[in-house]
Write an enzyme that holds these catalytic residues in place. Structure first.
Site, PDB file in Angstrom:
ATOM      1  N   HIS A 207      -2.978   3.580  -6.719  1.00 47.59           N
ATOM      2  CA  HIS A 207      -1.992   3.525  -5.651  1.00 47.59           C
ATOM      3  C   HIS A 207      -1.022   2.358  -5.817  1.00 47.59           C
ATOM      4  O   HIS A 207       0.128   2.439  -5.416  1.00 47.59           O
ATOM      5  CB  HIS A 207      -2.662   3.493  -4.268  1.00 47.59           C
ATOM      6  CG  HIS A 207      -3.041   2.131  -3.772  1.00 47.59           C
ATOM      7  ND1 HIS A 207      -4.273   1.564  -4.076  1.00 47.59           N
ATOM      8  CD2 HIS A 207      -2.386   1.254  -2.997  1.00 47.59           C
ATOM      9  CE1 HIS A 207      -4.333   0.382  -3.500  1.00 47.59           C
ATOM     10  NE2 HIS A 207      -3.211   0.160  -2.843  1.00 47.59           N
TER      11      HIS A 207
ATOM     12  N   LYS B 174      -0.370   4.589  -1.402  1.00 42.86           N
ATOM     13  CA  LYS B 174      -1.430   5.362  -0.746  1.00 42.86           C
ATOM     14  C   LYS B 174      -0.923   6.683  -0.178  1.00 42.86           C
ATOM     15  O   LYS B 174      -1.728   7.563   0.105  1.00 42.86           O
ATOM     16  CB  LYS B 174      -2.103   4.540   0.356  1.00 42.86           C
ATOM     17  CG  LYS B 174      -3.075   3.518  -0.191  1.00 42.86           C
ATOM     18  CD  LYS B 174      -3.867   2.885   0.935  1.00 42.86           C
ATOM     19  CE  LYS B 174      -4.905   1.932   0.398  1.00 42.86           C
ATOM     20  NZ  LYS B 174      -5.685   1.322   1.487  1.00 42.86           N
TER      21      LYS B 174
ATOM     22  N   ASP C  63       0.810  -1.226   0.000  1.00 46.27           N
ATOM     23  CA  ASP C  63       0.000   0.000   0.000  1.00 46.27           C
ATOM     24  C   ASP C  63       0.842   1.273   0.000  1.00 46.27           C
ATOM     25  O   ASP C  63       0.331   2.360   0.285  1.00 46.27           O
ATOM     26  CB  ASP C  63      -0.941   0.021   1.220  1.00 46.27           C
ATOM     27  CG  ASP C  63      -2.253  -0.693   0.945  1.00 46.27           C
ATOM     28  OD1 ASP C  63      -2.589  -0.897  -0.238  1.00 46.27           O
ATOM     29  OD2 ASP C  63      -2.945  -1.041   1.924  1.00 46.27           O
TER      30      ASP C  63
END
Length: 174
Positions: free
Chosen positions: A166, A141, A138
């Site tokens: 992302h 993000k 992630d």
């Protein structure tokens, strides 16, 4: 002979300094401790019938010195890997902190990825790379604005497009 030096025993069955087991074959024993500073890492033990001479003791000293070096190097590498994994976990948790609904998500993804990797029979090196990627999955993000990432209601098409980006952004960052 000091406690740190090689000990030679002519008959391990008779010498109280030697630990003798009935299944041991041979009479003479050579015991070479492996110290790292003041920490005993192990003892090289060789048992055979002919007695050991000083040449054998010197060879044992050389072997134990090389073994200590190898063990210390392996410990340093493990320490570096543990620290690296800690950093990756902290980064994953920091990314989670932006989105209150994903608490524990990073560890769940890492565990799931490793379970799948084990089922696929991946090598240790590939599992390590998979674990690292799972920690960072992630990362992209950080480029998603809070207005989108933390939006309480449903996302519109443009916001979903941004949210889906992302993974590519994370790959670029990594």
């Amino acid at each position: 002979v000091t406690a740190r030096d090689v000990m030679r025993v002519n008959d391990v069955r008779q010498d109280p300094r030697a630990v003798y087991r009935h299944e041991t074959r041979g009479r003479a024993g050579l015991f070479a401790p492996m110290f790292s500073d003041d920490r005993l890492l192990g003892v090289l033990v060789v048992i055979r019938d002919p007695p050991f001479g000083e040449h054998d003791a010197q060879l044992a000293r050389t072997l134990t010195a090389q073994s200590v070096t190898a063990i210390e190097r392996a410990e340093r590498i493990q320490s570096i890997q543990d620290g690296r994994e800690g950093i990756l976990l902290a980064l994953g948790r920091a990314l989670e902190a932006r989105d209150f609904e994903t608490h524990g998500h990073t560890e769940r993804v890492v565990n799931l990825a490793l379970a799948v990797g084990h089922e696929l029979g991946l090598s240790d090196a590939h599992l390590a790379a998979l674990r690292d990627g799972a920690y960072l999955h992630d990362l992209g993000k950080v480029q998603i604005p809070d207005a989108v990432l933390l939006k309480p209601g449903p996302l519109d098409d443009q916001e979903w497009k941004l949210m889906r980006s992302h993974s590519v952004a994370g790959e670029d960052l990594a």
